[in-house]
Design an enzyme around this catalytic site. Structure first.
Site, PDB file in Angstrom:
ATOM      1  CB  SER A   1     -94.552  58.038   5.407  1.00 36.74           C
ATOM      2  OG  SER A   1     -95.270  58.627   4.328  1.00 36.74           O
TER       3      SER A   1
ATOM      4  CB  ALA B   1     -98.330  59.331   3.084  1.00 34.48           C
ATOM      5  N   GLY B   2     -98.990  61.572   5.257  1.00 26.99           N
ATOM      6  CA  GLY B   2     -99.947  62.223   6.142  1.00 26.99           C
ATOM      7  C   GLY B   2    -100.134  63.689   5.815  1.00 26.99           C
TER       8      GLY B   2
ATOM      9  CD  GLU C   1    -100.972  54.815  14.823  1.00 27.17           C
ATOM     10  OE1 GLU C   1    -100.180  53.874  15.004  1.00 27.17           O
ATOM     11  OE2 GLU C   1    -102.204  54.714  14.973  1.00 27.17           O
TER      12      GLU C   1
ATOM     13  CB  CYS D   1     -94.161  54.617  13.479  1.00 25.33           C
ATOM     14  SG  CYS D   1     -95.446  54.015  14.604  1.00 25.33           S
TER      15      CYS D   1
END
Length: 466
Positions: free
Chosen positions: A207, A210-211, A229, A261
């Site tokens: 997500s 989180a990235g 990604e 995604c």
């Protein structure tokens, strides 16, 4: 000791149960990877390629077993998981070609000797995998990273630990030396402990939230290569051909139960008769979508979401959209007689409604009607994300205008937004990534370039004025 388990979202049966790795165990895994690094990095490229080719052969022999495990742990239908294993096998040949083209060696003659370009592995890489494609997506990092000479510590998603463990076992069966690829299991705490270790690279799929957290956590380590990604709030403009376009929209928005995604989250259509016809055709086709468990007989298009928890989050997101003013064309509902992970595809009209710029990771499509094609492009670009975008139109001028203006890493015409090829880059802009596209371009972030000027003999250089 913290234990956890994964379950089949269709049946509720336990698939895997075990202990989460502690910070000390994560550090020990990284230490093993560090110890294994010199031999693996210095091995001839041909030897690394040979191991990777054997892995493809092992995967081929294990295809049906692996596909069934993927289906049990994710709920995805067998036609999808068989395709996922096929993509994993295909990744090997593509990665070998990409490594040669994008991270190989080349030399050019000079007056003094030659200029040489080489690439070297970064070192120990941490790979954090997602649950939606728990084989294919981490495999897309692992294969090129190993070819480049890196060693890896891999943490699968806590939702799909069995798939991660099985994949590492297949690498071992293929003859990968001990310590080159290690699996640590666990949830967020395990991931945080692994990221805090002495690693040289972090390859993450998941997500946007989180990235962003991972980027903050590694901001003081500029030596660490970071490849993110992430997700997308992806637009699909449909401007003509209602009956033909309906299937493209369904594949864009509802394939994998909306858990890609690159799925379309926003459908943009013209106001008036054409837009009405497009939405009506979509609604009619969506009503015929068959939903089933992975091990049921007969053809189906959708399985459950990965868990009842994921379904509850999606229901809450849809409820917020409706409370904001979204009009329900097709409701987002549980499926009678099945587990709470099963949901129906939903279509919401959000024209004129100020909705959040957020990814709803479920089969939920938001429709916006606009006055003209310029407004459609503006609506498509009205997002902080930039992963995928699509246009359904028979007008080449509209395609050129869309292609020129679109802010996305994947831009498709008259094909689903989820369409992507292994021999091209896969990644996005803005909140969708950090300019490290994967797929064919993964070779770029798995090794660093070294430029050399070289002469075989020592020759004096002129020193003006001396």
């Amino acid at each position: 000791m913290t234990t956890f388990r994964s379950i089949d979202p269709a049946s509720g049966a336990t698939v895997w149960e075990g202990a989460a790795a502690t910070p000390a165990e994560c550090a020990a895994a990284v230490a093993r990877a560090r110890a294994a690094l010199p031999a693996w990095r210095n091995a001839p490229l041909e030897d690394r390629i040979a191991v990777v080719r054997r892995y493809a052969e092992v995967l081929e022999a294990d295809r049906e077993v692996f596909a069934a495990l993927l289906s049990r742990e994710t709920g995805k239908l067998l036609w999808e998981t068989r395709a996922e294993v096929g993509s994993m096998i295909g990744k090997v040949a593509v990665s070998i070609a990409a490594q040669a083209e994008r991270a190989g060696e080349r030399a050019s003659e000079t007056a003094f000797g030659r200029a040489v370009l080489r690439h070297r592995a970064h070192g120990v890489m941490a790979v954090l995998g997602p649950y939606n494609f728990p084989g294919h997506l981490p495999n897309g990092h692992i294969v090129p990273a190993l070819l480049a000479g890196n060693t890896i510590v891999f943490k699968p998603s806590e939702v799909t630990p069995a798939v991660g463990a099985h994949m590492v076992a297949l690498w071992e069966k293929a003859g990968l030396p001990a310590g080159v690829l290690t699996c640590v299991q666990g949830a967020r705490e395990t991931g945080e402990a692994l990221v805090a270790c002495d690693i040289d690279g972090l390859l993450f799929t998941g997500s946007a939230g989180a990235g962003a957290a991972l980027k903050r956590a590694t901001i003081d380590r500029p030596h660490l290569i970071l490849a993110l990604e992430l997700g997308g709030n992806n637009p699909l403009i449909v401007w003509d051909s209602p009956e033909e376009a309906a299937s493209i929209i369904v594949h864009s928005a509802f394939v994998t139960t909306g858990q890609r995604c690159s799925c379309a989250r926003r459908l943009i259509v013209p106001q008036g008769t054409m837009g009405d016809a497009i939405v009506d055709a979509l609604d009619a086709l969506t009503a015929r979508i068959r939903i089933a468990a992975w091990d049921e007989e007969g053809d189906a298009f959708m399985g459950p979401l990965v868990s009842a928890t994921a379904a509850a989050g999606a229901h809450a997101a849809v409820d917020r959209l409706v409370a904001t003013g979204a009009r329900t064309i097709r409701p987002f509902e549980r499926v009678e007689g099945r587990s709470d992970a099963f949901v129906t595809p939903s279509i919401l009209d959000v024209t004129g409604v100020a909705v959040p710029d957020a990814e709803v990771f479920a089969p939920v499509l938001q429709v916006t009607r606009v006055a003209d094609f310029g407004a459609a492009i503006a609506a498509a670009n009205a997002t902080a994300f930039g992963l995928s975008a699509g246009l359904v139109s028979s007008d080449p001028g509209q395609w050129q205008a869309f292609l020129d203006a679109s802010r996305a890493g994947i831009v498709n015409r008259n094909r689903p937004t989820t369409g992507a090829a292994a021999n091209m880059p896969f990644g996005g802009l803005g909140a969708s990534g950090n300019h490290r596209p994967s797929a064919y371009y993964a070779a770029d972030y798995c090794a660093y370039p070294i430029g050399s000027f070289e002469a075989d003999t020592v020759q004096p250089l002129p020193v003006p004025g001396a």
